[in-house]
Write a protein that holds these residues in place. Structure first.
Motif, PDB file in Angstrom:
ATOM      1  N   MET A   1      -3.035   2.489  -3.880  1.00  0.00           N
ATOM      2  CA  MET A   1      -3.585   2.905  -2.603  1.00  0.00           C
ATOM      3  C   MET A   1      -4.384   4.188  -2.826  1.00  0.00           C
ATOM      4  O   MET A   1      -3.912   5.112  -3.461  1.00  0.00           O
ATOM      5  CB  MET A   1      -2.437   3.124  -1.609  1.00  0.00           C
ATOM      6  N   SER A   2      -5.565   4.222  -2.300  1.00  0.00           N
ATOM      7  CA  SER A   2      -6.397   5.410  -2.479  1.00  0.00           C
ATOM      8  C   SER A   2      -5.900   6.545  -1.586  1.00  0.00           C
ATOM      9  O   SER A   2      -5.174   6.328  -0.615  1.00  0.00           O
ATOM     10  CB  SER A   2      -7.852   5.089  -2.154  1.00  0.00           C
ATOM     11  N   LYS A   3      -6.301   7.755  -1.936  1.00  0.00           N
ATOM     12  CA  LYS A   3      -5.864   8.931  -1.176  1.00  0.00           C
ATOM     13  C   LYS A   3      -6.304   8.848   0.279  1.00  0.00           C
ATOM     14  O   LYS A   3      -5.560   9.204   1.177  1.00  0.00           O
ATOM     15  CB  LYS A   3      -6.402  10.196  -1.839  1.00  0.00           C
ATOM     16  N   GLY A   4      -7.523   8.344   0.511  1.00  0.00           N
ATOM     17  CA  GLY A   4      -8.032   8.216   1.882  1.00  0.00           C
ATOM     18  C   GLY A   4      -7.182   7.281   2.722  1.00  0.00           C
ATOM     19  O   GLY A   4      -6.865   7.572   3.880  1.00  0.00           O
ATOM     20  N   LEU A   5      -6.786   6.144   2.142  1.00  0.00           N
ATOM     21  CA  LEU A   5      -5.940   5.197   2.874  1.00  0.00           C
ATOM     22  C   LEU A   5      -4.557   5.777   3.121  1.00  0.00           C
ATOM     23  O   LEU A   5      -3.960   5.556   4.174  1.00  0.00           O
ATOM     24  CB  LEU A   5      -5.836   3.875   2.112  1.00  0.00           C
ATOM     25  N   LEU A   6      -4.048   6.509   2.148  1.00  0.00           N
ATOM     26  CA  LEU A   6      -2.741   7.135   2.298  1.00  0.00           C
ATOM     27  C   LEU A   6      -2.762   8.147   3.435  1.00  0.00           C
ATOM     28  O   LEU A   6      -1.863   8.167   4.282  1.00  0.00           O
ATOM     29  CB  LEU A   6      -2.313   7.809   0.998  1.00  0.00           C
ATOM     30  N   VAL A   7      -3.807   8.967   3.491  1.00  0.00           N
ATOM     31  CA  VAL A   7      -3.927   9.966   4.558  1.00  0.00           C
ATOM     32  C   VAL A   7      -4.026   9.276   5.909  1.00  0.00           C
ATOM     33  O   VAL A   7      -3.388   9.702   6.882  1.00  0.00           O
ATOM     34  CB  VAL A   7      -5.138  10.900   4.306  1.00  0.00           C
TER      35      VAL A   7
END
Length: 71
Positions: A1-7
């Motif tokens: 999971m990318s950082k953007g999706l995690l945020v």
């Protein structure tokens, strides 16, 4: 999971008042458990471990501020 999706996923949690209230209540219960552990500790290492756990749990209570940014 990318950082953007995690945020984005975390923002959904932290901006849901009921979910955050329940999360913080759970954190408070876990902190109380660690306080009891410290009171009953048989060694200094157990006290230090409980203190570390409490420190980490308190940081989790700041999750909303960390995800949404400081105001």
């Amino acid at each position: 999971m990318s950082k953007g999706l995690l945020v984005m996923s975390l923002k959904q949690l932290v901006n849901n008042k009921q979910a955050m209230d329940e999360f913080n209540q759970l954190i408070d219960e876990l902190i109380a458990t660690q306080h009891r552990t410290m009171e009953q500790a048989g060694s200094v290492q157990e006290v230090y471990s409980a203190q570390g756990s409490i420190s980490t749990l308190r940081r989790l209570k700041l999750l909303r501020e960390m995800v949404n940014g400081s105001k």
